[in-house]
Design a protein around this motif. Structure first.
Motif, PDB file in Angstrom:
ATOM      1  N   SER A  62       0.844  -1.200   0.000  1.00 55.50           N
ATOM      2  CA  SER A  62       0.000   0.000   0.000  1.00 55.50           C
ATOM      3  C   SER A  62       0.875   1.244   0.000  1.00 55.50           C
ATOM      4  CB  SER A  62      -0.911  -0.013   1.229  1.00 55.50           C
ATOM      5  OG  SER A  62      -1.756  -1.142   1.183  1.00 55.50           O
ATOM      6  N   ASN A  63       0.679   2.090  -1.032  1.00 55.02           N
ATOM      7  CA  ASN A  63       1.524   3.276  -1.182  1.00 55.02           C
ATOM      8  C   ASN A  63       0.914   4.189  -2.244  1.00 55.02           C
ATOM      9  OD1 ASN A  63       3.666   5.031  -0.919  1.00 55.02           O
ATOM     10  ND2 ASN A  63       5.229   3.429  -1.114  1.00 55.02           N
ATOM     11  N   THR A  64       1.613   5.282  -2.538  1.00 53.62           N
ATOM     12  CA  THR A  64       1.207   6.182  -3.610  1.00 53.62           C
ATOM     13  C   THR A  64       2.122   5.920  -4.801  1.00 53.62           C
ATOM     14  OG1 THR A  64       0.490   7.829  -2.011  1.00 53.62           O
ATOM     15  CG2 THR A  64       0.825   8.591  -4.252  1.00 53.62           C
ATOM     16  N   TYR A  65       1.520   5.747  -5.973  1.00 43.79           N
ATOM     17  CA  TYR A  65       2.260   5.414  -7.186  1.00 43.79           C
ATOM     18  C   TYR A  65       1.896   6.412  -8.287  1.00 43.79           C
ATOM     19  CZ  TYR A  65       2.784   0.990  -4.713  1.00 43.79           C
ATOM     20  OH  TYR A  65       3.060   0.039  -3.768  1.00 43.79           O
ATOM     21  N   SER A  66       2.880   6.787  -9.101  1.00 50.85           N
ATOM     22  CA  SER A  66       2.656   7.734 -10.200  1.00 50.85           C
ATOM     23  C   SER A  66       2.538   7.004 -11.525  1.00 50.85           C
ATOM     24  CB  SER A  66       3.821   8.722 -10.304  1.00 50.85           C
ATOM     25  OG  SER A  66       3.865   9.526  -9.150  1.00 50.85           O
ATOM     26  N   VAL A  67       1.667   7.527 -12.387  1.00 54.09           N
ATOM     27  CA  VAL A  67       1.581   7.023 -13.756  1.00 54.09           C
ATOM     28  C   VAL A  67       2.690   7.736 -14.530  1.00 54.09           C
ATOM     29  CG1 VAL A  67       0.150   6.771 -15.821  1.00 54.09           C
ATOM     30  CG2 VAL A  67      -0.912   6.712 -13.547  1.00 54.09           C
ATOM     31  N   ASP A  68       3.638   6.959 -15.069  1.00 53.57           N
ATOM     32  CA  ASP A  68       4.795   7.562 -15.746  1.00 53.57           C
ATOM     33  C   ASP A  68       4.450   8.038 -17.159  1.00 53.57           C
ATOM     34  OD1 ASP A  68       4.842   5.323 -17.456  1.00 53.57           O
ATOM     35  OD2 ASP A  68       6.502   4.362 -16.388  1.00 53.57           O
ATOM     36  N   GLN A  69       5.437   8.617 -17.835  1.00 51.67           N
ATOM     37  CA  GLN A  69       5.242   9.176 -19.175  1.00 51.67           C
ATOM     38  C   GLN A  69       4.761   8.139 -20.186  1.00 51.67           C
ATOM     39  OE1 GLN A  69       4.938  12.411 -18.367  1.00 51.67           O
ATOM     40  NE2 GLN A  69       5.737  12.784 -20.396  1.00 51.67           N
ATOM     41  N   VAL A 113      -7.501   8.490  -6.642  1.00 55.59           N
ATOM     42  CA  VAL A 113      -6.564   9.439  -7.225  1.00 55.59           C
ATOM     43  C   VAL A 113      -6.099  10.376  -6.117  1.00 55.59           C
ATOM     44  CG1 VAL A 113      -6.212  11.243  -8.950  1.00 55.59           C
ATOM     45  CG2 VAL A 113      -7.694   9.301  -9.474  1.00 55.59           C
ATOM     46  N   ALA A 114      -4.806  10.344  -5.820  1.00 56.21           N
ATOM     47  CA  ALA A 114      -4.232  11.228  -4.803  1.00 56.21           C
ATOM     48  C   ALA A 114      -4.026  12.629  -5.382  1.00 56.21           C
ATOM     49  CB  ALA A 114      -2.913  10.663  -4.293  1.00 56.21           C
ATOM     50  N   ASN A 115      -3.502  12.705  -6.600  1.00 57.45           N
ATOM     51  CA  ASN A 115      -3.299  13.969  -7.313  1.00 57.45           C
ATOM     52  C   ASN A 115      -3.601  13.745  -8.781  1.00 57.45           C
ATOM     53  OD1 ASN A 115      -0.873  13.991  -5.085  1.00 57.45           O
ATOM     54  ND2 ASN A 115      -1.879  15.970  -5.313  1.00 57.45           N
ATOM     55  N   TYR A 116      -4.454  14.603  -9.322  1.00 58.63           N
ATOM     56  CA  TYR A 116      -4.767  14.538 -10.746  1.00 58.63           C
ATOM     57  C   TYR A 116      -3.653  15.196 -11.544  1.00 58.63           C
ATOM     58  CZ  TYR A 116      -9.552  13.397  -9.365  1.00 58.63           C
ATOM     59  OH  TYR A 116     -10.667  12.791  -8.837  1.00 58.63           O
ATOM     60  N   ARG A 117      -3.543  14.838 -12.827  1.00 55.61           N
ATOM     61  CA  ARG A 117      -2.571  15.496 -13.694  1.00 55.61           C
ATOM     62  C   ARG A 117      -2.951  16.974 -13.833  1.00 55.61           C
ATOM     63  NH1 ARG A 117      -5.496  11.805 -16.393  1.00 55.61           N
ATOM     64  NH2 ARG A 117      -6.767  12.440 -18.162  1.00 55.61           N
ATOM     65  N   SER A 118      -1.973  17.786 -14.159  1.00 57.59           N
ATOM     66  CA  SER A 118      -2.141  19.242 -14.196  1.00 57.59           C
ATOM     67  C   SER A 118      -3.003  19.706 -15.357  1.00 57.59           C
ATOM     68  CB  SER A 118      -0.770  19.914 -14.320  1.00 57.59           C
ATOM     69  OG  SER A 118       0.031  19.590 -13.219  1.00 57.59           O
ATOM     70  N   ILE A 119      -3.504  20.933 -15.221  1.00 57.01           N
ATOM     71  CA  ILE A 119      -4.134  21.641 -16.328  1.00 57.01           C
ATOM     72  C   ILE A 119      -3.204  22.783 -16.713  1.00 57.01           C
ATOM     73  CG2 ILE A 119      -6.505  21.049 -15.719  1.00 57.01           C
ATOM     74  CD1 ILE A 119      -6.761  23.889 -14.518  1.00 57.01           C
ATOM     75  N   TYR A 120      -3.361  23.288 -17.923  1.00 57.14           N
ATOM     76  CA  TYR A 120      -2.502  24.359 -18.426  1.00 57.14           C
ATOM     77  C   TYR A 120      -3.390  25.511 -18.875  1.00 57.14           C
ATOM     78  CZ  TYR A 120       0.648  20.459 -18.278  1.00 57.14           C
ATOM     79  OH  TYR A 120       1.369  19.387 -17.839  1.00 57.14           O
ATOM     80  N   ILE A 121      -3.038  26.724 -18.455  1.00 56.75           N
ATOM     81  CA  ILE A 121      -3.834  27.891 -18.787  1.00 56.75           C
ATOM     82  C   ILE A 121      -2.934  28.892 -19.495  1.00 56.75           C
ATOM     83  CG2 ILE A 121      -5.359  29.678 -17.880  1.00 56.75           C
ATOM     84  CD1 ILE A 121      -5.684  27.814 -15.394  1.00 56.75           C
ATOM     85  N   MET A 122      -3.356  29.302 -20.693  1.00 61.74           N
ATOM     86  CA  MET A 122      -2.551  30.192 -21.534  1.00 61.74           C
ATOM     87  C   MET A 122      -3.395  31.366 -22.007  1.00 61.74           C
ATOM     88  SD  MET A 122      -0.719  27.171 -23.822  1.00 61.74           S
ATOM     89  CE  MET A 122      -1.489  27.776 -25.230  1.00 61.74           C
ATOM     90  N   GLY A 123      -2.715  32.360 -22.567  1.00 61.70           N
ATOM     91  CA  GLY A 123      -3.413  33.475 -23.184  1.00 61.70           C
ATOM     92  C   GLY A 123      -3.611  34.636 -22.240  1.00 61.70           C
ATOM     93  N   GLU A 124      -4.781  35.261 -22.339  1.00 59.75           N
ATOM     94  CA  GLU A 124      -5.076  36.517 -21.643  1.00 59.75           C
ATOM     95  C   GLU A 124      -5.542  36.291 -20.200  1.00 59.75           C
ATOM     96  OE1 GLU A 124      -4.418  39.545 -22.820  1.00 59.75           O
ATOM     97  OE2 GLU A 124      -3.608  38.629 -24.629  1.00 59.75           O
ATOM     98  N   VAL A 125      -4.604  35.810 -19.372  1.00 63.22           N
ATOM     99  CA  VAL A 125      -4.856  35.632 -17.942  1.00 63.22           C
ATOM    100  C   VAL A 125      -3.733  36.314 -17.166  1.00 63.22           C
ATOM    101  CG1 VAL A 125      -6.179  33.493 -18.128  1.00 63.22           C
ATOM    102  CG2 VAL A 125      -3.699  33.371 -17.937  1.00 63.22           C
ATOM    103  N   GLY A 126      -3.951  36.504 -15.876  1.00 67.81           N
ATOM    104  CA  GLY A 126      -2.953  37.173 -15.045  1.00 67.81           C
ATOM    105  C   GLY A 126      -1.622  36.446 -14.992  1.00 67.81           C
ATOM    106  N   GLN A 127      -1.663  35.116 -14.848  1.00 62.37           N
ATOM    107  CA  GLN A 127      -0.434  34.331 -14.710  1.00 62.37           C
ATOM    108  C   GLN A 127      -0.601  32.991 -15.434  1.00 62.37           C
ATOM    109  OE1 GLN A 127       2.254  35.583 -12.887  1.00 62.37           O
ATOM    110  NE2 GLN A 127       3.429  33.855 -13.634  1.00 62.37           N
ATOM    111  N   ALA A 128      -0.242  32.957 -16.705  1.00 65.35           N
ATOM    112  CA  ALA A 128      -0.344  31.714 -17.476  1.00 65.35           C
ATOM    113  C   ALA A 128       0.601  30.675 -16.899  1.00 65.35           C
ATOM    114  CB  ALA A 128      -0.009  31.976 -18.940  1.00 65.35           C
ATOM    115  N   GLY A 129       0.228  29.392 -17.006  1.00 67.47           N
ATOM    116  CA  GLY A 129       1.118  28.345 -16.525  1.00 67.47           C
ATOM    117  C   GLY A 129       0.404  27.034 -16.270  1.00 67.47           C
ATOM    118  N   GLN A 130       1.083  26.189 -15.509  1.00 65.03           N
ATOM    119  CA  GLN A 130       0.607  24.850 -15.163  1.00 65.03           C
ATOM    120  C   GLN A 130       0.025  24.912 -13.756  1.00 65.03           C
ATOM    121  OE1 GLN A 130       3.685  21.910 -15.547  1.00 65.03           O
ATOM    122  NE2 GLN A 130       2.658  20.454 -14.233  1.00 65.03           N
TER     123      GLN A 130
END
Length: 192
Positions: A62-69, A113-130
């Motif tokens: 029993s542990n936390t495991y990541s889905v790799d690339q 799911v302990a942590n979901y994969r990230s979302i990415y926000i681009m364009g006309e926002v205050g701080q674009a990023g992951q």
């Protein structure tokens, strides 16, 4: 002759403007029906997800495991397990089945799911990023996390790029639409 030349120049300017507007509109793609259908389907795992896997009465497994690339998780005893595109219930069955093959008599596997994969926000926002995805997030919530709209932002709708059934699709959605883990959100500049 000067009047004719000015009229011709004005006509060319209008033609260029109409062409530019038409070219800008040609990038418009309404969200396909699959966008809405994907939000009500069971969650599908992909690279970047972190899973909390519990094998009852087996603390060492029993542990936390990541889905790799490559879309796999490395699990003790059974090695690499394909996770990309699988639901949580499918993964529970796969891992239990592999553990049953010579390791445990009747394994009881639970996954969340302990942590979901990230979302990415681009364009006309205050701080674009992951940014971290949170279940139940809407486009408007995601934009708020990214510092809100910039002064030049189109605040009515955005372009979302989403992976659905292994295919990457982009469509325009209102800001009230739900976001899915792994989405890329692009906030366009308003025309006026």
């Amino acid at each position: 002759m000067a009047f004719a030349e000015r009229s011709r120049s004005a006509f060319i300017a209008v033609a260029v403007l109409v062409t530019a507007v038409a070219a800008g509109c040609s990038g418009y793609h309404p969200a396909p029906k699959a966008f809405q259908e994907a939000t009500i389907q069971p969650y599908r795992l992909d690279s970047g997800d972190r899973l909390r896997i519990t094998v009852f009465e087996q603390a060492s497994l029993s542990n936390t495991y990541s889905v790799d690339q490559a879309g796999y998780i490395a699990f003790p005893l059974i090695g690499s397990v394909p996770a990309r595109g699988k639901t949580i219930q499918e993964m529970e069955s796969i891992i239990a089945g592999k553990l049953r093959q010579g390791y445990l008599r009747d394994p009881d596997v639970s996954i969340e799911v302990a942590n979901y994969r990230s979302i990415y926000i681009m364009g006309e926002v205050g701080q674009a990023g992951q940014y971290s995805y949170v279940a139940g997030m809407t486009v408007q919530n995601a934009i708020a996390v990214a510092g809100g709209f910039s002064p030049r932002a189109n605040q009515a709708n955005v372009d979302v790029t989403r992976k659905i059934n292994g295919e990457i699709i982009t469509g325009r959605v209102p800001i009230s639409d739900p976001v899915m883990a792994g989405d890329t959100i692009y906030v366009r500049e308003r025309l006026f």
